[in-house]
Structure formats: structure tokens, C-alpha cells
Design an enzyme around this catalytic site. Structure first.
Site, PDB file in Angstrom:
ATOM      1  N   SER A 196      11.441 -25.316  27.817  1.00  0.00           N
ATOM      2  CA  SER A 196      11.698 -24.205  28.726  1.00  0.00           C
ATOM      3  C   SER A 196      11.381 -24.593  30.164  1.00  0.00           C
ATOM      4  CB  SER A 196      10.830 -23.007  28.332  1.00  0.00           C
ATOM      5  OG  SER A 196      10.858 -22.001  29.321  1.00  0.00           O
ATOM      6  N   TYR A 213       2.828 -18.969  27.320  1.00  0.00           N
ATOM      7  CA  TYR A 213       4.109 -19.365  26.721  1.00  0.00           C
ATOM      8  C   TYR A 213       4.555 -20.719  27.269  1.00  0.00           C
ATOM      9  CZ  TYR A 213       9.134 -19.858  26.338  1.00  0.00           C
ATOM     10  OH  TYR A 213      10.391 -20.369  26.130  1.00  0.00           O
ATOM     11  N   ASP A 216       7.703 -19.578   7.058  1.00  0.00           N
ATOM     12  CA  ASP A 216       6.934 -19.491   8.296  1.00  0.00           C
ATOM     13  C   ASP A 216       6.415 -20.886   8.607  1.00  0.00           C
ATOM     14  OD1 ASP A 216       5.172 -19.112  10.364  1.00  0.00           O
ATOM     15  OD2 ASP A 216       3.967 -17.579   9.363  1.00  0.00           O
ATOM     16  N   ASP A 222      14.090 -20.185   8.632  1.00  0.00           N
ATOM     17  CA  ASP A 222      13.709 -19.034   9.449  1.00  0.00           C
ATOM     18  C   ASP A 222      12.756 -18.171   8.639  1.00  0.00           C
ATOM     19  OD1 ASP A 222      13.860 -16.501  11.079  1.00  0.00           O
ATOM     20  OD2 ASP A 222      15.451 -17.619  12.096  1.00  0.00           O
ATOM     21  N   LYS A 235       4.979 -24.679  25.455  1.00  0.00           N
ATOM     22  CA  LYS A 235       6.153 -25.541  25.543  1.00  0.00           C
ATOM     23  C   LYS A 235       5.787 -26.912  26.118  1.00  0.00           C
ATOM     24  CE  LYS A 235       9.317 -22.979  23.729  1.00  0.00           C
ATOM     25  NZ  LYS A 235       9.964 -23.403  22.466  1.00  0.00           N
TER      26      LYS A 235
END
Length: 325
Positions: free
Chosen positions: A119, A143, A50, A31, A147
Site C-alpha cells: 500500500s 495499517y 483464516d 478466504d 504493510k
């Protein structure tokens, strides 16, 4: 052998770390802590990195080898639709470049199993009714397009024998798996509503003229506990999946409108909400509800919890979120 959870300090990732650790699994975390919190990963070995940055593949590969990782759950991503409309290039860098790094590191370290957090945004604006995995994909915002690119990347990597992949298309994830693991951000409907309620401010309903039963958007809300169960089922499936690649909706198969959610919040909290009508937001489809036939038949997974349990758990967890603000 261990399971790597990217984005393990975030909302969904932290719930997964807790669940797997409690079940006795060895869990490690990557993370960058840009939105997550170190206190949420417990004692899991953690690499601060990152994934979208140049040079991330080497340290990630070393971490995978060092901890004998044999499965990856890739949660790490940015997920705000409005923000993606304002910063599309940054969203592609964050969500696509980070996935490329994970795939390259998996290849270099010999990790064969990857569960990718996709998603329902990949479907875009769909007709009324349940959405199955074979429906034409036409994301309505950047967004969702990141995905979709991610799904294409994982499919091609699987076809090349790099990894075996399960793409999980999340519908609207909410609730808390524990009272200290609620969603600390206010960029999802339920947390926005609870935030406004706590502040005594009105809740904006973006669009009341959609072609839905009450005019507000309809979504399929799935409890985060159920979502984590779907990941565990997918990881198990990838041990024996001869196809090497599949995609599953993760939802309940039933929809709740924005106004349904507001009524549930009022019922659970016993407090009235002030509601303010607002114009539609760009990129918001009217209705998105999952067809969950494939995941039920293939993985044996079905959601156990409904809207009331989601709201109840989120409300119980609400006082703890101030520690992470």
C-alpha cells in the site's frame, strides 16, 4: 498449474478471480469470508481458512499442492486506517501473521512466485509531488506499518530463496470491473460518497485546510481493472526476474482531491451532494500521488482509466451491492 488468490471473495480479489478465470487461467481461492462473499468467486475451488489462525499453514500447503499452484496473489488483509488506530494489535495479527502463513506454505509447497498487496500507506505523510519507490518509508498509522512489515518479510524471504516477490504498493483503488463486482464495503472514499448520496445524507470532508489546491486531501485513484492488469504483469515478470524481489507503485501518476471526487460523483449521477466540513482525521497525509516510472519501464504497465471511468463503473455497480450487505 494454478494461481492462488487469497482474499479472493473480497472486492479486489473477486475482480482478480473473474479476470483470470475469463482469461482461461486456473484459479483457486482461500478466504475466511469474514468480509467477502462466496457468490463472488464463481466456480473457483475454494478453501475456507483464516490465514492468521494458528495451524493454518498445513491446510494451506495441502491446498497448494493439491491444485498444483505455481503463483500466489496475496490480497487477504484488513485495510481500514481508523480501525487500525483503534485495534493495532489485531491488525498486526491479521495482516502480518497471515502473510507469514502464506510464505511458509509457499516454501513447503515449492511455490516460487508471490505478488504481495502492499500500500501507498507505507510512505506516510509525504511532501507535495509524486512519490517514488525509493522514498523514505514512514507509515502514519498501524495499517501502513503492517504493510511495511509485510514488505520486509517478503524481501527477506526472497533473499533466502523462499520465493520470488513483487510488492505492489496500491494507491487508492476504486471502481468495478463488472456491474456485479463493485466494492461492497463503505470504508473507501468513493463508496462512502455513493452511500451518503443514496441515503440523502451529507458527505463529511475531513479537513479542508491542507496545503493542497482546494484544501482537501489529494490522492491517486486507480481503477480496479488497471490494478488487476498490474498483477498479471507482475506474475509474468516473476517467471524470468533474476533479482527475485522488486517493489512497484500502482497508480495513475496524477492526483484528485476529495472535492474533485465529489464533483465527479455529482457529474456522473446528476445528483447534488450535501457537503459537511469536518476536522482532520489522525493519520491522514495531505497528498499521496504515485511516481509510476518504475512499473512502466520494468513491467510495461500503465493505467488506462481515469477518475470519470472509475466513478461511472462504481455507480453502475452500486445497485448490486445490496445483495452483499
Amino acid at each position: 498449474m494454478a494461481i492462488l488468490i487469497t482474499g479472493g471473495a473480497g472486492y479486489i480479489g473477486a475482480n482478480a478471480v473473474r479476470r483470470l478465470s475469463t482469461a482461461g487461467e486456473d484459479v483457486v481461492v482461500v478466504d475466511d469470508f469474514s468480509t467477502g462473499h462466496e457468490s463472488r468467486v464463481g466456480r473457483a475451488p475454494t478453501l475456507r481458512l483464516d490465514l492468521s489462525a494458528t495451524g493454518s499453514v498445513g491446510p494451506l500447503t495441502q491446498f497448494l499442492v493439491e491444485h498444483r499452484v505455481d503463483g500466489i496473489i496475496h490480497f487477504a488483509a484488513k485495510k481500514s486506517v481508523p480501525e487500525s488506530m483503534e485495534r493495532p494489535l489485531w491488525y498486526y495479527r491479521q495482516n502480518v501473521d497471515s502473510l507469514i502463513a502464506v510464505l511458509e506454505a509457499a516454501r513447503d509447497a515449492g511455490v516460487q512466485r508471490l505478488v504481495f498487496s502492499s500500500s501507498a500507506a507505507v510512505y506516510g505523510d509525504v511532501p507535495a509531488g509524486r512519490v517514488d519507490e525509493d522514498r523514505h518509508l514512514d507509515p502514519a498509522n498501524p495499517y501502513g506499518r503492517t504493510k511495511l512489515v509485510g514488505e520486509l518479510l517478503t524481501r527477506d524471504a526472497a533473499r533466502a530463496g523462499v520465493v520470488r516477490v513483487a510488492n505492489l504498493r496500491y494507491f487508492n483503488v476504486a471502481g468495478a470491473g463488472a456491474d456485479d463486482l463493485g466494492d461492497p464495503q463503505t470504508n473507501n472514499l468513493l463508496t462512502i460518497v455513493l452511500d451518503r448520496l443514496s441515503r440523502g445524507e451529507p458527505v463529511d470532508v475531513f479537513g479542508t485546510d491542507y496545503d493542497t489546491p482546494d484544501g482537501s486531501c489529494v490522492r491517486d485513484f486507480v481503477h480496479v481493472d488497471d490494478l488487476i492488469d498490474a498483477h498479471l504483469a507482475a506474475l509474468d515478470h516473476l517467471r524470468t526476474d533474476d533479482r527475485g524481489y522488486d517493489t512497484f507503485n500502482v497508480g495513475t501518476g496524477s492526483g484528485a482531491s476529495v472535492l474533485d471526487v465529489l464533483r465527479a460523483v455529482e457529474d456522473v449521477t446528476g445528483r447534488p451532494l450535501a457537503v459537511r466540513q469536518a476536522p482532520r482525521r489522525p493519520g491522514d497525509p495531505a497528498t499521496v500521488v504515485a511516481d509510476v516510472t518504475r512499473i512502466r519501464q520494468t513491467l510495461g504497465w500503465s493505467a488506462r482509466l481515469g477518475l470519470r471511468e472509475i466513478v461511472e463503473s462504481a455507480w453502475r455497480a452500486w445497485p448490486a451491492r445490496s445483495k452483499h450487505d
